[in-house]
Design a protein around this motif. Sequence first.
Motif, short mmCIF file in Angstrom:
data_model
loop_
_atom_site.label_atom_id
_atom_site.label_comp_id
_atom_site.label_asym_id
_atom_site.label_seq_id
_atom_site.Cartn_x
_atom_site.Cartn_y
_atom_site.Cartn_z
N ALA A 86 10.23 33.70 12.77
CA ALA A 86 9.14 34.67 12.72
C ALA A 86 8.66 34.93 11.29
N ALA A 87 9.52 34.76 10.31
CA ALA A 87 9.16 35.10 8.93
C ALA A 87 8.28 34.04 8.28
N ALA A 88 8.39 32.80 8.71
CA ALA A 88 7.62 31.71 8.10
C ALA A 88 7.55 30.54 9.09
N PRO A 89 6.82 30.75 10.22
CA PRO A 89 6.87 29.74 11.31
C PRO A 89 6.52 28.33 10.86
N GLY A 90 5.50 28.20 10.05
CA GLY A 90 5.07 26.87 9.62
C GLY A 90 6.15 26.19 8.79
N PHE A 91 6.71 26.92 7.84
CA PHE A 91 7.73 26.33 6.97
C PHE A 91 9.00 25.99 7.76
N VAL A 92 9.37 26.87 8.68
CA VAL A 92 10.57 26.59 9.48
C VAL A 92 10.34 25.32 10.32
N GLN A 93 9.11 25.16 10.82
CA GLN A 93 8.82 23.94 11.60
C GLN A 93 8.86 22.70 10.71
N LEU A 94 8.39 22.81 9.48
CA LEU A 94 8.46 21.65 8.57
C LEU A 94 9.92 21.24 8.38
N GLU A 95 10.79 22.25 8.26
CA GLU A 95 12.21 21.95 8.09
C GLU A 95 12.78 21.32 9.37
N ARG A 96 12.32 21.78 10.54
CA ARG A 96 12.75 21.16 11.80
C ARG A 96 12.29 19.70 11.83
N ASN A 97 11.09 19.46 11.30
CA ASN A 97 10.60 18.09 11.30
C ASN A 97 11.52 17.18 10.49
N VAL A 98 12.02 17.70 9.39
CA VAL A 98 12.94 16.91 8.57
C VAL A 98 14.17 16.55 9.41
N VAL A 99 14.70 17.53 10.14
CA VAL A 99 15.86 17.26 11.01
C VAL A 99 15.49 16.23 12.08
N ARG A 100 14.27 16.35 12.64
CA ARG A 100 13.82 15.36 13.65
C ARG A 100 13.71 13.97 13.04
N TRP A 101 13.21 13.89 11.82
CA TRP A 101 13.09 12.57 11.17
C TRP A 101 14.48 11.94 11.00
N PHE A 102 15.43 12.77 10.59
CA PHE A 102 16.79 12.26 10.41
C PHE A 102 17.33 11.74 11.75
#
Length: 485
Positions: free
Chosen positions: A119-135
Motif C-alpha cells: 500500500a505504501a508504494a504499489p508501483g515500486f513493490v511490483q517492480l521488485e516482484r518483477n525482479v523476483v519473477r525474472w529470477f
Amino acid sequence: MTEFAKRGTPLEPDEGAMRELVAKVVDRVVDHILSLPEQPGYVDTTAAIEASKALVERLPTSPTPFEDLLDELFLEHAPQSFTTAGPGYLAYVPGGGLFHSAIADLIADTLNRYTGVLAAAPGFVQLERNVVRWFAEIIGYPASSSGILTSGGSLANLSGIVAARVEKLGDEFLGGIVYVSDQVHHCVSKAARIAGIPRRNLRVLPVDESFRLSPTVVAEAIAKDRGEGHVPFLLVASAGTTNTGAVDPLPELAELAARERLWFHVDAAYGGFFALTDRGREALAGLERADSIVLDPHKGLFLPYGVGALLVRDRGPLERAHSERADYMPPIQEDADLVDPCEVSPELSKPFRGLRVWLPFKLLGVEPFREALDEKLDLAFWIADRLRELPGIEILAEPQLSTLAFAVDRKLGSTAELNRLTRELHELTNGAGRVHLTATRLGERYAIRICVVSFRTHRDRIEACLEDITTALEQVLPSAGVERR
Ligand SMILES: *Cc1c(COP(=O)(O)O)cnc(C)c1O
C-alpha cells in the motif's frame, strides 16, 4: 562550519550544495572505476588490520570538510583493502559491483519510498516482484512461484530453512533432521542453528571424487535416521559450491527428496545465474525441481554487495513462516496476486533493493549478463586446460561452472611437502600483484582456487594469472622443467 554544512541547513543542503556534493562524488567514483585495471589485483591487508585498531573514532561534535572525508575513504581505506571490484579478483566468490546498481541506490535512497508493504508504494513493490519473477524465469520456476530479495545468500538460506521447518515440522521441530554435504556453505549450518535446529540434527555427508553429494549416501543416512526414530525433513543441495564450484546431482536428489517427502532446498548462491547460459542450464538441470532456491545477485549478476534472493516453488510455506499482523499496520493485501513483502520476509522496513536489479536489467536487457557469464565459463575452462598442461601442477577440482582448484602434483612428494609447496606457489602468485587467489583444503590437500565471476575479468587478466602461476612455479619447483608458454 564547513562549506557544505553552512549552506541550506545542516540536514538539508541547498540546491547548489546538493549538486556539488553529487558532482564531487561522481568525480571520485568515475576516476576510481577508470583506475581499477591499474590498481593492485592483490592487496595484503595484514598491516591495515593492525592499523585499524587505532581507527576508533570519537562521536563527531563538529563538521569535517567533505573533501577530507572523501580523501580518507578513497585514498586511505580503499587502497588498503581487497580490490574486490577489480578484474584481478578471483578470490572467494567475486561479483564486481555494477555501476548502474550504485546509481539505482542513489535513486532509491533519495526517493526513500517504503517498500515493506504494498500500500505504501504499489508501483515500486511490483517492480521488485518483477525482479523476483525474472529470477524465477531464469531458473525455470513456474509462474506460481514466489520469493524475496534479502541482504545476501546467508539470510536467503535462513528464510528458506525456516520455511521448510514450519512447513514440514510445525512447532515440534527439535527432532527434525537436515542433510547437507561436507562441501555446503557454512552459512547453511549457521542458518539451521539460528532456525533452532539442534546441531546434533545436522547430518554432514561425505562427497564423491567430484565433490558432489551422492544420492545413495543421502538415502542411507535417511534410512538410518528413520530406523532410529528421527524425523528427516530437509535436504540441502549445492548448485555450485564455494570450495570447488561443484553442482550436486540435482535430478536424483530431487527424486529422492520427493520419495522421502523431504523439503528440497538448493543453495545456488554462486552458481544459479549461470542458468542464463546454455552450458550453465545443462549443468544446473533439475534446479527447477527444488522447493526453494537461493541466488546471490551480488555474485552472479555482478551487483554491489547487499542483494540475495530466495525463490520458493509455492508462496504458501514462505508466508506461513513469516506472516504476522498488527493493528497499527497499513492494510495487508488479501488479493492472491498481490504480495506485501513483509508478509513473506523477516524484514519490515527495508531498502528498495529491487531497483538495483531492475534498473540495469531494463536499461541493458538481459543479454549482456548472459554473455558475461558465458565468458566466465570460457575463461575458467581455458585456464584449467592450460594448468593441466603445466608440469608439476595437478587439477584437484575440474571446473563444473567457473571455479577450479589446483595444487602441486601429488607425484612430487608427501602430502605435507605438497601442501608446503602449494602454499608457497599461492603466496608467490598473489605476490605478483595482478590477481587475488584464495586457498581451501580439499581432503588433506592445500588447494589454490580460481573463481571467475566478475564482469570486469577478461582474457587478458586470466592470461596474466597463468603467467604469474607459471613464474611462481619456476621458483617453487626449479627442477620440474616448467616451461613458460
Ligand atoms: C556466498 C555464498 C553464500 C553466502 O552468501 P552471502 O551473500 O555471502 O551471505 C552461500 N552459499 C554459497 C554457495 C555461496 O557461494
